[in-house]
Design a protein around this motif. Structure first.
Motif, mmCIF file in Angstrom:
data_model
loop_
_atom_site.group_PDB
_atom_site.id
_atom_site.type_symbol
_atom_site.label_atom_id
_atom_site.label_comp_id
_atom_site.label_asym_id
_atom_site.label_seq_id
_atom_site.Cartn_x
_atom_site.Cartn_y
_atom_site.Cartn_z
ATOM 1 N N CYS A 1 0.829 -1.215 0.000
ATOM 2 C CA CYS A 1 0.000 0.000 0.000
ATOM 3 C C CYS A 1 0.856 1.255 0.000
ATOM 4 O O CYS A 1 0.848 2.011 -0.953
ATOM 5 C CB CYS A 1 -0.955 0.010 1.193
ATOM 6 S SG CYS A 1 -1.949 1.536 1.297
ATOM 7 N N SER A 2 1.612 1.496 1.073
ATOM 8 C CA SER A 2 2.275 2.796 1.195
ATOM 9 C C SER A 2 3.269 3.049 0.064
ATOM 10 O O SER A 2 3.270 4.133 -0.543
ATOM 11 C CB SER A 2 2.961 2.940 2.553
ATOM 12 O OG SER A 2 3.963 1.976 2.738
ATOM 13 N N LEU A 3 4.087 2.052 -0.287
ATOM 14 C CA LEU A 3 5.052 2.283 -1.362
ATOM 15 C C LEU A 3 4.423 2.143 -2.744
ATOM 16 O O LEU A 3 4.814 2.837 -3.685
ATOM 17 C CB LEU A 3 6.252 1.362 -1.204
ATOM 18 C CG LEU A 3 7.277 1.898 -0.190
ATOM 19 C CD1 LEU A 3 8.259 0.837 0.227
ATOM 20 C CD2 LEU A 3 8.001 3.109 -0.748
ATOM 21 N N LEU A 4 3.421 1.275 -2.889
ATOM 22 C CA LEU A 4 2.705 1.204 -4.162
ATOM 23 C C LEU A 4 1.974 2.518 -4.428
ATOM 24 O O LEU A 4 1.965 3.027 -5.552
ATOM 25 C CB LEU A 4 1.710 0.039 -4.137
ATOM 26 C CG LEU A 4 0.891 -0.181 -5.409
ATOM 27 C CD1 LEU A 4 1.797 -0.571 -6.581
ATOM 28 C CD2 LEU A 4 -0.178 -1.255 -5.183
ATOM 29 N N THR A 5 1.388 3.087 -3.387
ATOM 30 C CA THR A 5 0.702 4.377 -3.515
ATOM 31 C C THR A 5 1.696 5.481 -3.853
ATOM 32 O O THR A 5 1.434 6.345 -4.704
ATOM 33 C CB THR A 5 -0.046 4.700 -2.216
ATOM 34 O OG1 THR A 5 -1.057 3.711 -2.001
ATOM 35 C CG2 THR A 5 -0.699 6.070 -2.281
ATOM 36 N N ALA A 6 2.847 5.468 -3.181
ATOM 37 C CA ALA A 6 3.875 6.465 -3.456
ATOM 38 C C ALA A 6 4.376 6.358 -4.892
ATOM 39 O O ALA A 6 4.575 7.374 -5.577
ATOM 40 C CB ALA A 6 5.036 6.301 -2.475
ATOM 41 N N TYR A 7 4.569 5.133 -5.358
ATOM 42 C CA TYR A 7 5.043 4.929 -6.726
ATOM 43 C C TYR A 7 4.009 5.440 -7.736
ATOM 44 O O TYR A 7 4.366 6.130 -8.702
ATOM 45 C CB TYR A 7 5.322 3.447 -6.966
ATOM 46 C CG TYR A 7 5.967 3.161 -8.315
ATOM 47 C CD1 TYR A 7 7.342 3.113 -8.449
ATOM 48 C CD2 TYR A 7 5.183 2.962 -9.452
ATOM 49 C CE1 TYR A 7 7.941 2.862 -9.673
ATOM 50 C CE2 TYR A 7 5.772 2.711 -10.684
ATOM 51 C CZ TYR A 7 7.147 2.659 -10.793
ATOM 52 O OH TYR A 7 7.719 2.432 -12.021
ATOM 53 N N GLY A 8 2.744 5.119 -7.528
ATOM 54 C CA GLY A 8 1.713 5.590 -8.441
ATOM 55 C C GLY A 8 1.664 7.106 -8.513
ATOM 56 O O GLY A 8 1.483 7.689 -9.592
ATOM 57 N N ALA A 9 1.850 7.758 -7.365
ATOM 58 C CA ALA A 9 1.813 9.216 -7.333
ATOM 59 C C ALA A 9 3.005 9.834 -8.057
ATOM 60 O O ALA A 9 2.869 10.770 -8.852
ATOM 61 C CB ALA A 9 1.766 9.700 -5.890
ATOM 62 N N ALA A 10 4.202 9.304 -7.773
ATOM 63 C CA ALA A 10 5.421 9.890 -8.339
ATOM 64 C C ALA A 10 5.609 9.552 -9.810
ATOM 65 O O ALA A 10 5.986 10.408 -10.621
ATOM 66 C CB ALA A 10 6.635 9.425 -7.537
ATOM 67 N N ARG A 11 5.329 8.296 -10.184
ATOM 68 C CA ARG A 11 5.587 7.862 -11.551
ATOM 69 C C ARG A 11 4.439 8.190 -12.503
ATOM 70 O O ARG A 11 4.657 8.735 -13.590
ATOM 71 C CB ARG A 11 5.836 6.352 -11.560
ATOM 72 C CG ARG A 11 6.149 5.742 -12.905
ATOM 73 C CD ARG A 11 7.566 6.045 -13.393
ATOM 74 N NE ARG A 11 7.830 7.460 -13.681
ATOM 75 C CZ ARG A 11 9.005 8.042 -13.577
ATOM 76 N NH1 ARG A 11 10.058 7.362 -13.195
ATOM 77 N NH2 ARG A 11 9.163 9.328 -13.858
ATOM 78 N N HIS A 12 3.215 7.889 -12.112
ATOM 79 C CA HIS A 12 2.088 8.026 -13.036
ATOM 80 C C HIS A 12 1.394 9.385 -12.936
ATOM 81 O O HIS A 12 1.214 10.064 -13.948
ATOM 82 C CB HIS A 12 1.078 6.907 -12.801
ATOM 83 C CG HIS A 12 1.653 5.540 -12.956
ATOM 84 N ND1 HIS A 12 2.340 5.143 -14.079
ATOM 85 C CD2 HIS A 12 1.668 4.469 -12.118
ATOM 86 C CE1 HIS A 12 2.747 3.896 -13.941
ATOM 87 N NE2 HIS A 12 2.363 3.467 -12.762
ATOM 88 N N ALA A 13 1.007 9.784 -11.738
ATOM 89 C CA ALA A 13 0.274 11.044 -11.598
ATOM 90 C C ALA A 13 1.166 12.245 -11.891
ATOM 91 O O ALA A 13 0.817 13.122 -12.686
ATOM 92 C CB ALA A 13 -0.318 11.150 -10.199
ATOM 93 N N ALA A 14 2.324 12.294 -11.256
ATOM 94 C CA ALA A 14 3.226 13.435 -11.439
ATOM 95 C C ALA A 14 4.106 13.293 -12.664
ATOM 96 O O ALA A 14 4.579 14.291 -13.211
ATOM 97 C CB ALA A 14 4.102 13.610 -10.204
ATOM 98 N N ASP A 15 4.354 12.061 -13.100
ATOM 99 C CA ASP A 15 5.329 11.796 -14.169
ATOM 100 C C ASP A 15 6.622 12.539 -13.858
ATOM 101 O O ASP A 15 7.167 13.283 -14.676
ATOM 102 C CB ASP A 15 4.772 12.225 -15.528
ATOM 103 C CG ASP A 15 5.642 11.747 -16.691
ATOM 104 O OD1 ASP A 15 6.421 10.794 -16.483
ATOM 105 O OD2 ASP A 15 5.551 12.326 -17.785
ATOM 106 N N LEU A 16 7.118 12.315 -12.641
ATOM 107 C CA LEU A 16 8.257 13.057 -12.119
ATOM 108 C C LEU A 16 9.489 12.891 -13.004
ATOM 109 O O LEU A 16 9.838 11.776 -13.397
ATOM 110 C CB LEU A 16 8.556 12.577 -10.700
ATOM 111 C CG LEU A 16 9.432 13.460 -9.822
ATOM 112 C CD1 LEU A 16 8.810 14.836 -9.636
ATOM 113 C CD2 LEU A 16 9.617 12.793 -8.453
ATOM 114 N N ARG A 17 10.132 14.017 -13.300
ATOM 115 C CA ARG A 17 11.313 14.020 -14.169
ATOM 116 C C ARG A 17 12.554 14.457 -13.405
ATOM 117 O O ARG A 17 12.479 15.206 -12.427
ATOM 118 C CB ARG A 17 11.088 14.970 -15.349
ATOM 119 C CG ARG A 17 9.829 14.681 -16.163
ATOM 120 C CD ARG A 17 9.854 13.310 -16.808
ATOM 121 N NE ARG A 17 8.649 13.007 -17.565
ATOM 122 C CZ ARG A 17 8.469 13.300 -18.846
ATOM 123 N NH1 ARG A 17 9.428 13.918 -19.515
ATOM 124 N NH2 ARG A 17 7.344 12.965 -19.447
#
Length: 367
Positions: free
Chosen positions: A167-183
């Motif tokens: 949960c916590s790291l899967l949620t963090a990954y979804g936020a950083a990689r998919h929602a933010a598309d962090l560069r």
């Protein structure tokens, strides 16, 4: 088996002995090694999230496979596994296009009715009364989980610690990689450095963020954030976080602001510290029908993008997270500040509600 049962809103969590469940077609029975304590469970316990009672909570689970349902051929008995809190059915429209985290059957059946994909629960009290299942219902010694959300854990990754990937790291990954598309090179603020927020901080560093500002209350959480790669920390108990972020960024704000608590005030703060053309990502689960006030002219004039992010995409993201953990790109143990046996769930969730837990607390098997 021992299970933690919640009978209704604001009622004490009871430690009970109930029958061990059995998996049906497409399901896996695991012996739970550890289950993380998450704020979303608190929303259910308080009646802020509509869900049937009595129920067994716990959606951040790792353990060992003890029985396979019919048709499960990618796992074996004795496999060390972790489960994602979103349990994708693999057949609905969102699952078909790869948006596992929006699985229609998960929300329509499990999160609305507390059942699995045949429309029934696997859990009952000793007297036969049905118990609703919140995701995997991991606050128990055994858990039945759809096989689509169960993944092998590499031998080099500690099994108990792997639970927080669900949960916590899967949620963090979804936020950083998919929602933010962090560069690489972008600047980041993380409002609320709890379990999910700490994961975002670590992933932002891995993805190349040039500056990561952590925002929370109290020295313990902020010291942990600093240890886990935050460039600067802001204690909101003694200064305005929006003004300080603007000050640290020469008035510009950050490229991406993550809100990881789920309150109107913290979302409003995250929005106001986002730079022109930047992105505000809502990650924290709010209570009930909580709503934030966003100034429309500022939204329009500064072209800030606001996006919600619910978890990650289990079938593609979890294997990547497991590889990252195995290669020691991040340290799971550094996110976990408290380990207690399952029978102490009531005290752990009380501490979580009081805000006295830094990072993640996990409840371990009593067997």
């Amino acid at each position: 088996m021992t299970a933690i049962v919640v009978d209704g809103p604001d009622q004490t969590m009871s430690v009970e002995r109930i029958p061990v469940p059995r998996p049906l077609r497409g399901e896996v029975l695991i012996r739970v090694a550890a289950c993380g304590a998450c704020h979303t469970d608190l929303h259910v316990m308080r009646g802020e999230y509509a869900f049937p009672y009595p129920c067994v909570l716990g959606h951040e689970v790792a353990g060992q496979v003890v029985e396979l349902g019919e048709g499960v051929d990618h796992l074996a008995v004795d496999d060390r596994v972790v489960a994602s809190f979103v349990m994708p059915c693999g057949m609905c429209g969102p699952c078909a296009r790869g948006d596992d985290n929006l699985c229609e059957r998960f929300f329509g059946l499990n999160r609305a009715r507390g059942v699995l994909y045949d429309g029934t629960t696997r859990l009952r009290r000793s007297g036969g009364e049905e118990l609703a299942m919140f995701s995997a219902a991991g606050l128990a010694e055994y858990s039945v989980i759809p096989a689509t959300s169960v993944f092998r854990v590499p031998d080099s990754v500690p099994l108990e610690s792997a639970s927080i990937l669900g949960c916590s790291l899967l949620t963090a990954y979804g936020a950083a990689r998919h929602a933010a598309d962090l560069r690489a090179g972008q600047t980041v603020a993380v409002v609320a450095a709890g379990g999910v927020g700490l994961g975002i901080i670590q992933l932002a560093k891995i993805f190349g963020a040039s500056r990561i500002i952590a925002i929370d209350i109290g020295p313990d959480k902020l010291e942990t954030a600093s240890r886990l790669d935050a460039s600067e920390v802001i204690d909101v108990s003694d200064r305005d976080p929006v003004g300080r972020v603007r000050e640290l960024t020469s008035g510009k704000g950050v490229d991406v602001a993550f809100e990881a608590l789920g309150t109107p005030r913290t979302l409003e703060q995250a929005f106001m510290m986002t730079a022109d053309g930047g992105t505000t990502v809502l990650v924290g689960v709010g209570s009930g029908d909580a709503a934030a006030s966003i100034p429309l002219t500022h939204l329009l004039r500064h072209q800030v993008r606001i996006i919600g992010s619910y978890g990650g995409r289990p079938r593609t993201d979890m294997p990547l997270l497991l590889d990252m953990a195995a290669s020691e790109q991040f340290d799971l143990d550094s996110n976990i500040s408290l380990r207690r046996p399952l029978t102490e769930a009531e005290s752990v969730y009380s501490a979580l509600a009081a805000g006295s837990i830094t990072g993640r607390a996990i409840l371990t098997s009593v067997s």
